[in-house]
Design a protein around this motif. Structure first.
Motif, PDB file in Angstrom:
ATOM      1  N   UNK A  38       0.843  -1.196   0.000  1.00 18.89           N
ATOM      2  CA  UNK A  38       0.000   0.000   0.000  1.00 18.89           C
ATOM      3  C   UNK A  38       0.871   1.236   0.000  1.00 18.89           C
ATOM      4  N   UNK A  39       0.300   2.352  -0.480  1.00 24.61           N
ATOM      5  CA  UNK A  39       1.026   3.623  -0.467  1.00 24.61           C
ATOM      6  C   UNK A  39       0.810   4.316   0.869  1.00 24.61           C
ATOM      7  N   UNK A  40       1.261   5.555   0.953  1.00 23.58           N
ATOM      8  CA  UNK A  40       1.194   6.269   2.231  1.00 23.58           C
ATOM      9  C   UNK A  40      -0.235   6.536   2.678  1.00 23.58           C
ATOM     10  N   UNK A  41      -1.185   6.422   1.756  1.00 20.33           N
ATOM     11  CA  UNK A  41      -2.592   6.601   2.112  1.00 20.33           C
ATOM     12  C   UNK A  41      -3.307   5.276   2.383  1.00 20.33           C
ATOM     13  N   UNK A  42      -2.574   4.177   2.307  1.00 20.41           N
ATOM     14  CA  UNK A  42      -3.171   2.868   2.539  1.00 20.41           C
ATOM     15  C   UNK A  42      -3.854   2.273   1.328  1.00 20.41           C
ATOM     16  N   UNK A  43      -3.697   2.896   0.161  1.00 18.84           N
ATOM     17  CA  UNK A  43      -4.329   2.408  -1.064  1.00 18.84           C
ATOM     18  C   UNK A  43      -3.443   1.337  -1.701  1.00 18.84           C
ATOM     19  N   UNK A  44      -4.049   0.243  -2.106  1.00 18.15           N
ATOM     20  CA  UNK A  44      -3.281  -0.871  -2.665  1.00 18.15           C
ATOM     21  C   UNK A  44      -2.581  -0.496  -3.952  1.00 18.15           C
ATOM     22  N   UNK A  45      -1.439  -1.126  -4.182  1.00 20.32           N
ATOM     23  CA  UNK A  45      -0.709  -0.976  -5.433  1.00 20.32           C
ATOM     24  C   UNK A  45      -1.025  -2.156  -6.335  1.00 20.32           C
ATOM     25  N   UNK A  46      -1.075  -1.903  -7.643  1.00 26.83           N
ATOM     26  CA  UNK A  46      -1.293  -2.986  -8.592  1.00 26.83           C
ATOM     27  C   UNK A  46      -0.491  -2.727  -9.855  1.00 26.83           C
ATOM     28  N   UNK A  47      -0.434  -3.736 -10.704  1.00 20.91           N
ATOM     29  CA  UNK A  47       0.287  -3.607 -11.969  1.00 20.91           C
ATOM     30  C   UNK A  47      -0.384  -2.636 -12.924  1.00 20.91           C
ATOM     31  N   UNK A  48      -1.598  -2.233 -12.647  1.00 19.97           N
ATOM     32  CA  UNK A  48      -2.248  -1.257 -13.514  1.00 19.97           C
ATOM     33  C   UNK A  48      -1.423   0.026 -13.585  1.00 19.97           C
ATOM     34  N   UNK A  49      -0.905   0.444 -12.431  1.00 17.77           N
ATOM     35  CA  UNK A  49      -0.103   1.669 -12.372  1.00 17.77           C
ATOM     36  C   UNK A  49       1.368   1.394 -12.085  1.00 17.77           C
ATOM     37  N   UNK A  50       1.660   0.222 -11.530  1.00 15.31           N
ATOM     38  CA  UNK A  50       3.041  -0.122 -11.183  1.00 15.31           C
ATOM     39  C   UNK A  50       3.371  -1.482 -11.801  1.00 15.31           C
ATOM     40  N   UNK A  51       3.577  -1.542 -13.112  1.00 17.57           N
ATOM     41  CA  UNK A  51       3.800  -2.825 -13.776  1.00 17.57           C
ATOM     42  C   UNK A  51       5.050  -3.556 -13.285  1.00 17.57           C
ATOM     43  N   UNK A  52       6.006  -2.821 -12.693  1.00 19.07           N
ATOM     44  CA  UNK A  52       7.231  -3.443 -12.201  1.00 19.07           C
ATOM     45  C   UNK A  52       6.959  -4.492 -11.130  1.00 19.07           C
ATOM     46  N   UNK A  53       5.784  -4.430 -10.524  1.00 18.40           N
ATOM     47  CA  UNK A  53       5.439  -5.407  -9.498  1.00 18.40           C
ATOM     48  C   UNK A  53       5.473  -6.835 -10.034  1.00 18.40           C
ATOM     49  N   UNK A  54       5.219  -6.997 -11.323  1.00 21.07           N
ATOM     50  CA  UNK A  54       5.169  -8.341 -11.909  1.00 21.07           C
ATOM     51  C   UNK A  54       6.482  -9.086 -11.741  1.00 21.07           C
ATOM     52  N   UNK A  55       7.597  -8.357 -11.794  1.00 17.22           N
ATOM     53  CA  UNK A  55       8.916  -8.985 -11.735  1.00 17.22           C
ATOM     54  C   UNK A  55       9.375  -9.262 -10.303  1.00 17.22           C
ATOM     55  N   UNK A  56       8.597  -8.847  -9.320  1.00 22.93           N
ATOM     56  CA  UNK A  56       8.906  -9.123  -7.922  1.00 22.93           C
ATOM     57  C   UNK A  56       8.208 -10.411  -7.534  1.00 22.93           C
ATOM     58  N   UNK A  57       8.961 -11.398  -7.082  1.00 15.23           N
ATOM     59  CA  UNK A  57       8.385 -12.721  -6.835  1.00 15.23           C
ATOM     60  C   UNK A  57       8.674 -13.195  -5.412  1.00 15.23           C
ATOM     61  N   UNK A  58       7.919 -12.693  -4.446  1.00 23.16           N
ATOM     62  CA  UNK A  58       8.085 -13.172  -3.077  1.00 23.16           C
ATOM     63  C   UNK A  58       7.591 -14.607  -2.935  1.00 23.16           C
TER      64      UNK A  58
END
Length: 264
Positions: A38-58
């Motif tokens: 989540x960002x500083x406002x608690x809103x979830x992050x997704x690949x819609x706006x942050x596509x780099x998340x796809x390459x992060x594989x926890x």
């Protein structure tokens, strides 16, 4: 008809990993999208706006989340922070500064990692309702290899490059159905000792245009081709079936898929 693959996404929006067997809880595959950034406002992050998340594989273990060469112990309960997933306002258990720093460094932006509190009760919508963690709307996404094959044939006919299944981020992939989109007609199915029930068709956003290996946008496919034959009457295009869990248990790769009820 059998299960050909199972995929778990421990952190909403980040990359997933395949498993050979998984417990299925009311919210879906165990550990699936029960954590999110989540960002500083608690809103979830997704690949819609942050596509780099796809390459992060926890990777999720019984008591820790592995990422960036470190293991972050999972904080199952503690002080709650407000979080937002689309129109849903709820809470999350913050996972600490070290986890936040690791993911912030990877994404080059300030984020916090949160986990669903043990008493979360987020109800879903659809033909069959249920509960879910931090997933967009329903517990499981079911897709078939025949649907992907049919789509890729159309993409090739249009001069494009075929796309892999991971573009659609399914949880359960079924092989053996001869006709594309057979999953759309399933209303109840038994897999192993689990029973799934249809919730709704999956309306796709821009995420399938993100390369899940690199985290880079690589559109316009497959959305461009889907728009020629899979338009939803209410807008967007559909690909895949969202399901709720009617009976918990365990699903394994190779399990037979027995359809108990078809769409009338």
């Amino acid at each position: 008809m059998i299960v050909s693959s199972l995929v778990v996404y421990p952190v909403k929006g980040c990359g997933g990993y395949s498993v050979t067997s998984r417990a299925v809880e009311p919210t879906g595959l165990r550990g699936d999208r029960m954590m999110m950034l989540v960002d500083e406002d608690g809103v979830f992050l997704s690949q819609r706006k942050v596509p780099e998340m796809a390459a992060i594989r926890p990777f999720l273990t019984d008591d820790a989340l592995l990422h960036g060469g470190s293991a972050f112990p999972i904080i199952t309960d503690g002080p709650r922070v407000p979080v937002v997933v689309h129109t849903w306002h709820g809470s999350g258990v913050d996972q600490g500064d070290e986890a936040a720093e690791s993911f912030s460094h990877a994404l080059k932006r300030s984020v916090r990692l949160v986990r669903t509190p043990p008493d979360i009760h987020r109800e879903t919508t659809g033909e069959t309702t249920g509960v879910v963690g931090y997933a967009d709307g329903n517990a499981l996404l079911v897709l078939s290899l025949s649907s992907l094959d049919g789509l890729n044939e159309r993409i090739l006919e249009r001069g494009g490059d075929p796309v892999p299944m991971d573009r659609f981020r399914p949880n359960v992939v079924v092989s053996g159905w001869p006709e594309p989109h057979t999953e759309d007609r399933v209303r109840r199915a038994a897999i192993g000792d689990v029973e799934l029930a249809y919730a709704k068709d999956c309306v796709r956003c821009a995420v399938p245009m993100v390369d899940q290996d690199t985290g880079l946008k690589s559109g316009p496919e497959p959305i461009r081709t889907l728009a020629t034959y899979r338009r939803d009457p209410d807008g967007g295009v559909t690909f895949g079936m969202k399901a709720q869990v009617a009976r918990t248990g365990t699903i394994s790769v190779g399990d037979k898929v027995d359809v108990l009820e078809w769409r009338a």
